[in-house]
Design a protein around this motif. Sequence first.
Motif, PDB file in Angstrom:
ATOM      1  N   ASN A  13     -82.338   1.153  18.103  1.00  0.00           N
ATOM      2  CA  ASN A  13     -82.782   2.471  18.549  1.00  0.00           C
ATOM      3  C   ASN A  13     -82.537   2.549  20.055  1.00  0.00           C
ATOM      4  O   ASN A  13     -83.434   2.257  20.856  1.00  0.00           O
ATOM      5  CB  ASN A  13     -84.252   2.687  18.205  1.00  0.00           C
ATOM      6  CG  ASN A  13     -84.721   4.095  18.532  1.00  0.00           C
ATOM      7  OD1 ASN A  13     -84.167   4.778  19.386  1.00  0.00           O
ATOM      8  ND2 ASN A  13     -85.783   4.521  17.861  1.00  0.00           N
ATOM      9  N   PRO A  15     -82.169   5.006  22.375  1.00  0.00           N
ATOM     10  CA  PRO A  15     -83.023   5.796  23.276  1.00  0.00           C
ATOM     11  C   PRO A  15     -84.403   5.166  23.506  1.00  0.00           C
ATOM     12  O   PRO A  15     -84.908   5.175  24.621  1.00  0.00           O
ATOM     13  CB  PRO A  15     -83.136   7.152  22.574  1.00  0.00           C
ATOM     14  CG  PRO A  15     -81.918   7.234  21.721  1.00  0.00           C
ATOM     15  CD  PRO A  15     -81.683   5.820  21.251  1.00  0.00           C
ATOM     16  N   ALA A  16     -85.010   4.632  22.462  1.00  0.00           N
ATOM     17  CA  ALA A  16     -86.335   4.027  22.609  1.00  0.00           C
ATOM     18  C   ALA A  16     -86.269   2.781  23.484  1.00  0.00           C
ATOM     19  O   ALA A  16     -87.150   2.548  24.319  1.00  0.00           O
ATOM     20  CB  ALA A  16     -86.925   3.695  21.238  1.00  0.00           C
ATOM     21  N   ASP A  19     -85.884   3.802  27.067  1.00  0.00           N
ATOM     22  CA  ASP A  19     -87.171   4.232  27.618  1.00  0.00           C
ATOM     23  C   ASP A  19     -88.002   3.024  28.045  1.00  0.00           C
ATOM     24  O   ASP A  19     -88.606   3.024  29.125  1.00  0.00           O
ATOM     25  CB  ASP A  19     -87.958   5.049  26.591  1.00  0.00           C
ATOM     26  CG  ASP A  19     -87.402   6.443  26.362  1.00  0.00           C
ATOM     27  OD1 ASP A  19     -86.576   6.916  27.179  1.00  0.00           O
ATOM     28  OD2 ASP A  19     -87.799   7.062  25.354  1.00  0.00           O
ATOM     29  N   ALA A  51     -77.201  13.614  19.568  1.00  0.00           N
ATOM     30  CA  ALA A  51     -78.577  13.476  19.092  1.00  0.00           C
ATOM     31  C   ALA A  51     -79.479  14.079  20.166  1.00  0.00           C
ATOM     32  O   ALA A  51     -79.011  14.423  21.256  1.00  0.00           O
ATOM     33  CB  ALA A  51     -78.916  12.008  18.860  1.00  0.00           C
ATOM     34  N   GLU A  52     -80.746  14.202  19.847  1.00  0.00           N
ATOM     35  CA  GLU A  52     -81.702  14.683  20.837  1.00  0.00           C
ATOM     36  C   GLU A  52     -82.807  13.659  20.980  1.00  0.00           C
ATOM     37  O   GLU A  52     -83.271  13.084  19.991  1.00  0.00           O
ATOM     38  CB  GLU A  52     -82.282  16.030  20.424  1.00  0.00           C
ATOM     39  CG  GLU A  52     -83.105  16.656  21.527  1.00  0.00           C
ATOM     40  CD  GLU A  52     -83.524  18.083  21.215  1.00  0.00           C
ATOM     41  OE1 GLU A  52     -84.732  18.352  21.281  1.00  0.00           O
ATOM     42  OE2 GLU A  52     -82.647  18.903  20.923  1.00  0.00           O
ATOM     43  N   HIS A  53     -83.195  13.404  22.212  1.00  0.00           N
ATOM     44  CA  HIS A  53     -84.287  12.469  22.483  1.00  0.00           C
ATOM     45  C   HIS A  53     -85.116  13.036  23.634  1.00  0.00           C
ATOM     46  O   HIS A  53     -84.574  13.354  24.693  1.00  0.00           O
ATOM     47  CB  HIS A  53     -83.730  11.086  22.846  1.00  0.00           C
ATOM     48  CG  HIS A  53     -84.787  10.076  23.115  1.00  0.00           C
ATOM     49  ND1 HIS A  53     -85.595   9.558  22.131  1.00  0.00           N
ATOM     50  CD2 HIS A  53     -85.193   9.488  24.271  1.00  0.00           C
ATOM     51  CE1 HIS A  53     -86.437   8.687  22.654  1.00  0.00           C
ATOM     52  NE2 HIS A  53     -86.217   8.622  23.958  1.00  0.00           N
ATOM     53  N   ARG A  54     -86.400  13.211  23.377  1.00  0.00           N
ATOM     54  CA  ARG A  54     -87.323  13.745  24.381  1.00  0.00           C
ATOM     55  C   ARG A  54     -86.832  15.061  24.981  1.00  0.00           C
ATOM     56  O   ARG A  54     -86.880  15.280  26.188  1.00  0.00           O
ATOM     57  CB  ARG A  54     -87.602  12.720  25.465  1.00  0.00           C
ATOM     58  CG  ARG A  54     -88.288  11.480  24.940  1.00  0.00           C
ATOM     59  CD  ARG A  54     -88.686  10.561  26.065  1.00  0.00           C
ATOM     60  NE  ARG A  54     -89.256   9.346  25.524  1.00  0.00           N
ATOM     61  CZ  ARG A  54     -90.559   9.060  25.512  1.00  0.00           C
ATOM     62  NH1 ARG A  54     -91.418   9.893  26.022  1.00  0.00           N
ATOM     63  NH2 ARG A  54     -90.978   7.920  25.003  1.00  0.00           N
ATOM     64  N   LYS A  57     -80.221  16.329  25.148  1.00  0.00           N
ATOM     65  CA  LYS A  57     -79.085  15.924  24.336  1.00  0.00           C
ATOM     66  C   LYS A  57     -78.570  14.577  24.836  1.00  0.00           C
ATOM     67  O   LYS A  57     -78.480  14.344  26.043  1.00  0.00           O
ATOM     68  CB  LYS A  57     -77.964  16.959  24.407  1.00  0.00           C
ATOM     69  CG  LYS A  57     -78.287  18.231  23.659  1.00  0.00           C
ATOM     70  CD  LYS A  57     -77.123  19.179  23.628  1.00  0.00           C
ATOM     71  CE  LYS A  57     -77.523  20.400  22.811  1.00  0.00           C
ATOM     72  NZ  LYS A  57     -76.459  21.378  22.724  1.00  0.00           N
ATOM     73  N   THR A  58     -78.249  13.717  23.865  1.00  0.00           N
ATOM     74  CA  THR A  58     -77.689  12.403  24.179  1.00  0.00           C
ATOM     75  C   THR A  58     -76.522  12.137  23.240  1.00  0.00           C
ATOM     76  O   THR A  58     -76.373  12.804  22.213  1.00  0.00           O
ATOM     77  CB  THR A  58     -78.738  11.281  23.989  1.00  0.00           C
ATOM     78  OG1 THR A  58     -79.110  11.225  22.612  1.00  0.00           O
ATOM     79  CG2 THR A  58     -79.972  11.509  24.844  1.00  0.00           C
ATOM     80  N   ARG A  60     -75.056  10.221  20.342  1.00  0.00           N
ATOM     81  CA  ARG A  60     -75.661   9.519  19.214  1.00  0.00           C
ATOM     82  C   ARG A  60     -75.364   8.020  19.315  1.00  0.00           C
ATOM     83  O   ARG A  60     -74.218   7.613  19.463  1.00  0.00           O
ATOM     84  CB  ARG A  60     -75.136  10.071  17.900  1.00  0.00           C
ATOM     85  CG  ARG A  60     -75.804   9.449  16.665  1.00  0.00           C
ATOM     86  CD  ARG A  60     -75.361  10.121  15.378  1.00  0.00           C
ATOM     87  NE  ARG A  60     -75.552  11.568  15.398  1.00  0.00           N
ATOM     88  CZ  ARG A  60     -76.715  12.194  15.225  1.00  0.00           C
ATOM     89  NH1 ARG A  60     -77.800  11.493  15.027  1.00  0.00           N
ATOM     90  NH2 ARG A  60     -76.784  13.509  15.251  1.00  0.00           N
ATOM     91  N   ALA A  63     -77.635   5.069  24.897  1.00  0.00           N
ATOM     92  CA  ALA A  63     -78.526   5.507  25.976  1.00  0.00           C
ATOM     93  C   ALA A  63     -78.365   4.507  27.113  1.00  0.00           C
ATOM     94  O   ALA A  63     -78.083   3.330  26.878  1.00  0.00           O
ATOM     95  CB  ALA A  63     -79.974   5.546  25.509  1.00  0.00           C
TER      96      ALA A  63
END
Length: 153
Positions: A13, A15-16, A19, A51-54, A57-58, A60, A63
């Motif tokens: 994951n 994006p997570a 973060d 994709a979308e995160h928080r 747009k990112t 997919r 990150a």
Amino acid sequence: MTLSWKLVIDSTNAPALADFWASALGYEVEDPGALIEQLLAAGHIGEEAIAEHRGRKTFRGYAAVRHPEDPFDATSGVGRGRRLLFQEVPEGKTGKNRLHIDVHSEPGASGGRDELVARLEGLGATRVREVNQGPAGHWWIMQDPEGNEFCVS
């Protein structure tokens, strides 16, 4: 000579994990939104690549985080200095890391390493074991939320 680099880290994951590491290191999560809009408008990528995160747009499966004081491209959001790029891969982690990050507490900070370890645990890290090498030092081996080892000294 200007030095720029990125460490690429496989993840499940991206994006997570970005973060987590942005918070852990005081880095900034890169925002590729403007670049994505340009690529979509030009027909170079399709919606399946996004994709979308928080609320942003990112790309997919990807990150990145960058050092807040390093230069970056305003159009793409991509850092031109110290970066971590997280890429999603289908296979999970199967063994010990051959490369890891060392996180150091602020020199002279009250509570130092112990406060840093507690803060990282609050972000989702896990203590693995304490290492005491006598005069060589004392540190914690920890894991990020996906099980990647790192050290805190």
